[in-house]
Scaffold this motif. Sequence first.
Motif, PDB file in Angstrom:
ATOM      1  N   PHE A 116       0.864  -1.173   0.000  1.00 30.16           N
ATOM      2  CA  PHE A 116       0.000   0.000   0.000  1.00 30.16           C
ATOM      3  C   PHE A 116       0.899   1.221   0.000  1.00 30.16           C
ATOM      4  O   PHE A 116       1.846   1.297   0.783  1.00 30.16           O
ATOM      5  CB  PHE A 116      -0.922   0.016   1.235  1.00 30.16           C
ATOM      6  N   ASN A 117       0.647   2.169  -0.872  1.00 32.73           N
ATOM      7  CA  ASN A 117       1.493   3.366  -1.028  1.00 32.73           C
ATOM      8  C   ASN A 117       2.973   2.994  -1.223  1.00 32.73           C
ATOM      9  O   ASN A 117       3.854   3.601  -0.629  1.00 32.73           O
ATOM     10  CB  ASN A 117       1.338   4.307   0.161  1.00 32.73           C
ATOM     11  N   ASN A 118       3.209   1.996  -2.026  1.00 31.18           N
ATOM     12  CA  ASN A 118       4.567   1.523  -2.336  1.00 31.18           C
ATOM     13  C   ASN A 118       5.333   1.048  -1.109  1.00 31.18           C
ATOM     14  O   ASN A 118       6.562   1.048  -1.103  1.00 31.18           O
ATOM     15  CB  ASN A 118       5.371   2.605  -3.069  1.00 31.18           C
ATOM     16  N   GLU A 119       4.632   0.636  -0.058  1.00 30.14           N
ATOM     17  CA  GLU A 119       5.252   0.097   1.149  1.00 30.14           C
ATOM     18  C   GLU A 119       4.783  -1.340   1.332  1.00 30.14           C
ATOM     19  O   GLU A 119       3.592  -1.625   1.235  1.00 30.14           O
ATOM     20  CB  GLU A 119       4.857   0.909   2.394  1.00 30.14           C
ATOM     21  N   ALA A 120       5.717  -2.239   1.594  1.00 30.51           N
ATOM     22  CA  ALA A 120       5.371  -3.625   1.888  1.00 30.51           C
ATOM     23  C   ALA A 120       4.934  -3.721   3.345  1.00 30.51           C
ATOM     24  O   ALA A 120       5.605  -3.212   4.237  1.00 30.51           O
ATOM     25  CB  ALA A 120       6.563  -4.538   1.638  1.00 30.51           C
ATOM     26  N   ILE A 121       3.791  -4.343   3.565  1.00 37.03           N
ATOM     27  CA  ILE A 121       3.240  -4.518   4.906  1.00 37.03           C
ATOM     28  C   ILE A 121       2.980  -5.998   5.116  1.00 37.03           C
ATOM     29  O   ILE A 121       2.445  -6.679   4.250  1.00 37.03           O
ATOM     30  CB  ILE A 121       1.933  -3.717   5.075  1.00 37.03           C
ATOM     31  N   THR A 122       3.358  -6.479   6.291  1.00 32.21           N
ATOM     32  CA  THR A 122       3.151  -7.876   6.647  1.00 32.21           C
ATOM     33  C   THR A 122       2.238  -7.935   7.857  1.00 32.21           C
ATOM     34  O   THR A 122       2.383  -7.153   8.791  1.00 32.21           O
ATOM     35  CB  THR A 122       4.491  -8.554   6.988  1.00 32.21           C
ATOM     36  N   ILE A 123       1.286  -8.868   7.830  1.00 33.63           N
ATOM     37  CA  ILE A 123       0.445  -9.115   8.993  1.00 33.63           C
ATOM     38  C   ILE A 123       0.618 -10.578   9.375  1.00 33.63           C
ATOM     39  O   ILE A 123       0.554 -11.469   8.522  1.00 33.63           O
ATOM     40  CB  ILE A 123      -1.036  -8.741   8.745  1.00 33.63           C
ATOM     41  N   GLU A 124       0.877 -10.800  10.651  1.00 33.93           N
ATOM     42  CA  GLU A 124       1.097 -12.157  11.155  1.00 33.93           C
ATOM     43  C   GLU A 124       0.124 -12.418  12.286  1.00 33.93           C
ATOM     44  O   GLU A 124      -0.018 -11.611  13.204  1.00 33.93           O
ATOM     45  CB  GLU A 124       2.529 -12.287  11.666  1.00 33.93           C
ATOM     46  N   LYS A 125      -0.565 -13.539  12.216  1.00 30.35           N
ATOM     47  CA  LYS A 125      -1.505 -13.932  13.263  1.00 30.35           C
ATOM     48  C   LYS A 125      -0.715 -14.500  14.434  1.00 30.35           C
ATOM     49  O   LYS A 125       0.090 -15.419  14.262  1.00 30.35           O
ATOM     50  CB  LYS A 125      -2.485 -14.962  12.716  1.00 30.35           C
ATOM     51  N   THR A 126      -0.935 -13.958  15.629  1.00 32.66           N
ATOM     52  CA  THR A 126      -0.192 -14.417  16.808  1.00 32.66           C
ATOM     53  C   THR A 126      -1.083 -15.113  17.818  1.00 32.66           C
ATOM     54  O   THR A 126      -0.590 -15.676  18.786  1.00 32.66           O
ATOM     55  CB  THR A 126       0.522 -13.232  17.498  1.00 32.66           C
ATOM     56  N   GLY A 127      -2.371 -15.057  17.614  1.00 31.49           N
ATOM     57  CA  GLY A 127      -3.330 -15.693  18.504  1.00 31.49           C
ATOM     58  C   GLY A 127      -4.731 -15.369  18.027  1.00 31.49           C
ATOM     59  O   GLY A 127      -4.906 -14.675  17.020  1.00 31.49           O
ATOM     60  N   TYR A 128      -5.734 -15.830  18.745  1.00 25.37           N
ATOM     61  CA  TYR A 128      -7.112 -15.578  18.348  1.00 25.37           C
ATOM     62  C   TYR A 128      -7.391 -14.079  18.379  1.00 25.37           C
ATOM     63  O   TYR A 128      -7.385 -13.454  19.445  1.00 25.37           O
ATOM     64  CB  TYR A 128      -8.082 -16.324  19.260  1.00 25.37           C
ATOM     65  N   GLY A 129      -7.605 -13.478  17.207  1.00 25.82           N
ATOM     66  CA  GLY A 129      -7.886 -12.061  17.101  1.00 25.82           C
ATOM     67  C   GLY A 129      -6.697 -11.162  17.397  1.00 25.82           C
ATOM     68  O   GLY A 129      -6.852  -9.967  17.588  1.00 25.82           O
ATOM     69  N   GLN A 130      -5.502 -11.722  17.405  1.00 28.61           N
ATOM     70  CA  GLN A 130      -4.286 -10.975  17.713  1.00 28.61           C
ATOM     71  C   GLN A 130      -3.333 -11.048  16.520  1.00 28.61           C
ATOM     72  O   GLN A 130      -3.068 -12.139  16.007  1.00 28.61           O
ATOM     73  CB  GLN A 130      -3.580 -11.552  18.946  1.00 28.61           C
TER      74      GLN A 130
END
Length: 65
Positions: free
Chosen positions: A6-20
């Motif tokens: 998004f906006n030429n930036e790499a973003i990572t999302i990692e699941k660490t727990g239920y809803g976290q």
Amino acid sequence: MKTFEFNNEAITIEKTGYGQYVLSGLGISVHCTDSEIWDWCDDDENEEKHLSAKESAYRLLVNSL
């Protein structure tokens, strides 16, 4: 783990727990509980939700700088 841009930036999302999650990008990592980012960041079936999820993730990171 999911990665997107998004906006030429790499973003990572990692699941660490239920809803976290951990968002990483812009040189920082932040805790997140917004499951819609996880659900929609890589699913473009609904373009509005897809873009909203990516923008929300970006805003969370920018606001944490």
